[in-house]
Design an enzyme around this catalytic site. Structure first.
Site, PDB file in Angstrom:
ATOM      1  N   ASP A 170      -6.048  -0.002  -1.709  1.00  0.00           N
ATOM      2  CA  ASP A 170      -4.908  -0.784  -1.198  1.00  0.00           C
ATOM      3  C   ASP A 170      -4.831  -2.190  -1.797  1.00  0.00           C
ATOM      4  OD1 ASP A 170      -4.429   1.381   0.567  1.00  0.00           O
ATOM      5  OD2 ASP A 170      -5.913   0.553   1.947  1.00  0.00           O
ATOM      6  N   LYS A 180      -2.306  -1.716  -6.333  1.00  0.00           N
ATOM      7  CA  LYS A 180      -2.361  -1.100  -7.667  1.00  0.00           C
ATOM      8  C   LYS A 180      -0.988  -0.628  -8.117  1.00  0.00           C
ATOM      9  CE  LYS A 180      -5.626   1.721  -6.404  1.00  0.00           C
ATOM     10  NZ  LYS A 180      -6.091   1.131  -5.149  1.00  0.00           N
ATOM     11  N   GLY A 189      -1.732   5.843  -1.656  1.00  0.00           N
ATOM     12  CA  GLY A 189      -0.361   5.444  -1.374  1.00  0.00           C
ATOM     13  C   GLY A 189      -0.052   4.210  -2.200  1.00  0.00           C
ATOM     14  N   HIS A 190       0.765   4.370  -3.215  1.00  0.00           N
ATOM     15  CA  HIS A 190       1.101   3.245  -4.083  1.00  0.00           C
ATOM     16  C   HIS A 190       2.535   2.799  -3.796  1.00  0.00           C
ATOM     17  CE1 HIS A 190      -2.197   4.485  -7.175  1.00  0.00           C
ATOM     18  NE2 HIS A 190      -2.674   3.965  -6.074  1.00  0.00           N
ATOM     19  N   GLN A 240      -7.420   4.690  -4.898  1.00  0.00           N
ATOM     20  CA  GLN A 240      -8.520   4.192  -4.064  1.00  0.00           C
ATOM     21  C   GLN A 240      -9.170   2.952  -4.707  1.00  0.00           C
ATOM     22  OE1 GLN A 240      -8.623   7.937  -4.557  1.00  0.00           O
ATOM     23  NE2 GLN A 240      -7.162   7.876  -2.913  1.00  0.00           N
TER      24      GLN A 240
HETATM   25  P1  IMP Z   1     -10.282  10.732   2.178  1.00  0.00           P
HETATM   26  O1  IMP Z   1     -10.093  10.267   0.779  1.00  0.00           O
HETATM   27  O2  IMP Z   1      -9.012  11.142   2.859  1.00  0.00           O
HETATM   28  O3  IMP Z   1     -11.358  11.783   2.289  1.00  0.00           O
HETATM   29  O4  IMP Z   1     -10.827   9.487   3.054  1.00  0.00           O
HETATM   30  C1  IMP Z   1     -12.124   8.925   2.840  1.00  0.00           C
HETATM   31  C2  IMP Z   1     -12.086   7.408   3.021  1.00  0.00           C
HETATM   32  O5  IMP Z   1     -11.337   6.822   1.949  1.00  0.00           O
HETATM   33  C3  IMP Z   1     -11.409   6.948   4.307  1.00  0.00           C
HETATM   34  O6  IMP Z   1     -12.038   5.754   4.753  1.00  0.00           O
HETATM   35  C4  IMP Z   1      -9.990   6.623   3.858  1.00  0.00           C
HETATM   36  O7  IMP Z   1      -9.352   5.695   4.702  1.00  0.00           O
HETATM   37  C5  IMP Z   1     -10.267   6.050   2.474  1.00  0.00           C
HETATM   38  N1  IMP Z   1      -9.137   6.179   1.549  1.00  0.00           N
HETATM   39  C6  IMP Z   1      -8.724   7.277   0.903  1.00  0.00           C
HETATM   40  N2  IMP Z   1      -7.673   6.999   0.107  1.00  0.00           N
HETATM   41  C7  IMP Z   1      -7.416   5.691   0.253  1.00  0.00           C
HETATM   42  C8  IMP Z   1      -6.468   4.804  -0.343  1.00  0.00           C
HETATM   43  O8  IMP Z   1      -5.639   5.169  -1.187  1.00  0.00           O
HETATM   44  N3  IMP Z   1      -6.538   3.502   0.064  1.00  0.00           N
HETATM   45  C9  IMP Z   1      -7.471   3.055   0.949  1.00  0.00           C
HETATM   46  N4  IMP Z   1      -8.374   3.853   1.510  1.00  0.00           N
HETATM   47  C10 IMP Z   1      -8.356   5.155   1.167  1.00  0.00           C
END
Ligand code: IMP
Length: 429
Positions: free
Chosen positions: A12, A15, A39-40, A229
């Site tokens: 977040d 990017k 989520g971009h 991420q």
């Molecule tokens: P998952 O990727 O859905 O398995 O989530 C694993 C961890 O990564 C959790 O803490 C999510 O909130 C975090 N996470 C996954 N994708 C994002 C992102 O795009 N931005 C911020 N946190 C993310």
């Protein structure tokens, strides 16, 4: 030239916006890792685009946008996202999906949800998009890839085998009281039909994206690797187990994007002027007071994918130094400097105090991190509106001092400064 854009914190970092700006000069954009957990947000021409899997470069006509080999693709969610993008007047001609990308299946979504619910308070706080379970199948070598849903015979065999295995797994792991739910989500006929139909719609975008990226590089074109991420969510380098299941670091782009490391020319780390995270896990500079709320509201810190309020805190330079090191950063794009406007003073974490010991390297394990208290330096804030700034010279002295302080402590140049959500609200430093 190949440029890698990587999240330097917990995701977040803005990017989408930086990628969108840099994509204006790119011929090819590649997303190498993750799925629609990302989520971009891109704001352009008064329109807001929320992209999850479609690379942000799609907003430029003629840019080839690749969903690379290391991504996990929920084809039904991708088709919905593509519809939204097209409804906004953007063509998808440039989209390409690598044959090797793994497919997020309904049982992955189900397992993600059941597993998080079963863990209760000890859950990871995943996005429940099936990302972890899909990567688990990939590592177990039973995953279904994009290639498979384009070839119904191959797909039918794999799906039958997987459904039988998942039924046993889900029953055994989560109890047969979930049988009704399980049966509803795991019907062969329905899944086969939905996914082969999705495959038919997506077939025209199928490609070996590693060849596209390499050929463009060889021809002297600009290729952007778009991170999802962030460094601290990396499966190895992040705050394990509160991480995602892929490798959103520059090394991960090589492995999962199929590009050799020596081909990458620049590695830009994207960071916010403060720190946020969603989901669970330790966060040394987290603020639980008025300032945390101020940052959340001023910075609209609510998840693009889940809508969850983000946890907010002061800028942590131990984290940024770590990101510089593990990603080999050649520059920083610092976003959301405008969010800090109005705060009387700004604290910046320069090290950790771990039971009396000063720590300057980010700890390898969260148990150590949990014992770390931030050591702050305090800098003066500013009150001037900086959202129209076009150069460093347009910033108040206190904001310039803030940037200089960061550069000095992390040993890396800030190359781009963001002062607002629109693509025009950024300048090269
Ligand atoms: P998952 O990727 O859905 O398995 O989530 C694993 C961890 O990564 C959790 O803490 C999510 O909130 C975090 N996470 C996954 N994708 C994002 C992102 O795009 N931005 C911020 N946190 C993310």
């Amino acid at each position: 030239m190949i440029t890698a854009l990587v999240g330097a914190q917990w995701g977040d970092e803005g990017k989408g916006k930086v990628i969108d700006i840099m994509a204006s000069k790119a011929d090819v954009v590649v997303r190498a890792t993750g799925g629609n957990n990302a989520g971009h947000t891109v704001v352009s021409g008064g329109k807001t685009y929320k992209l999850h899997l479609v690379p942000s470069g799609i907003l430029y006509e003629g840019t080839v946008c690749c969903i690379g080999p290391g991504c996990v693709v929920d084809p039904l969610a991708l088709l919905r996202e593509m519809e939204e993008v097209e409804a906004n007047g953007t063509a998808l001609d440039g989209l390409r999906i690598d044959y090797r990308a793994h497919i997020v299946m309904p049982y992955h979504l189900l397992i993600d949800e059941l597993s998080e619910n079963a863990k209760g308070e000890n859950g990871i706080g995943t996005t429940k998009k099936g990302i972890g379970p899909c990567y688990m199948d990939k590592a177990e070598r039973v995953g279904i890839r994009f290639y498979d849903i384009l070839h119904p015979d191959v797909f039918a065999d794999k799906l039958k085998t997987n459904l039988a295995a998942k039924d046993k797994y889900i029953g055994g792991m989560f109890g047969y009281k979930n049988t009704a739910l399980r049966r509803a989500r795991l019907k062969f006929g329905e899944i086969f039909k939905a996914y082969t139909e999705a495959g038919k719609k997506l077939a025209k975008y199928a490609a070996d994206t590693t060849v596209i990226a390499y050929d463009a590089h060889k021809e002297g074109k600009n290729v952007l690797f778009e991170g999802a991420q962030g460094t601290l969510l990396d499966l190895d380098m992040g705050t394990y187990p509160f991480v995602t299941s892929s490798h959103p670091v520059t090394g991960g782009f090589c492995v999962s994007g199929g590009i050799g490391p020596t081909f990458i020319g620049e590695c830009i780390g994207i960071a916010k002027s403060y720190t946020t995270r969603v989901g669970k896990g330790p966060f040394p500079t987290e603020l639980f007071d008025y300032t945390g709320d101020f940052i959340r509201e001023a910075g609209f810190e609510y998840g693009t994918t889940t809508g969850r309020p983000r946890r907010c805190g002061w800028l942590d330079l131990v984290i940024l130094r770590y990101a510089v090191r593990v990603n080999g950063l050649t520059g920083i794009a610092l976003n959301k400097l405008d969010t800090l406007t109005g705060l009387k003073e700004l604290k910046v974490c320069v090290g950790y105090d771990k039971n009396g010991e000063v720590i300057t390297d980010f700890p390898a394990d969260i148990h150590e991190l949990e014992d770390c208290k931030p050591i702050y330096e305090t800098l003066p804030g500013w009150t001037e509106d900086i959202t129209a700034a076009k150069s460093l010279g347009d910033l108040p002295q206190a904001a310039r001092d803030y940037l200089a302080f960061i550069e000095k402590h992390i040993g890396c140049k800030i190359k781009l400064v963001g002062v607002g959500p629109d693509r025009t609200q950024s300048f090269e430093a």
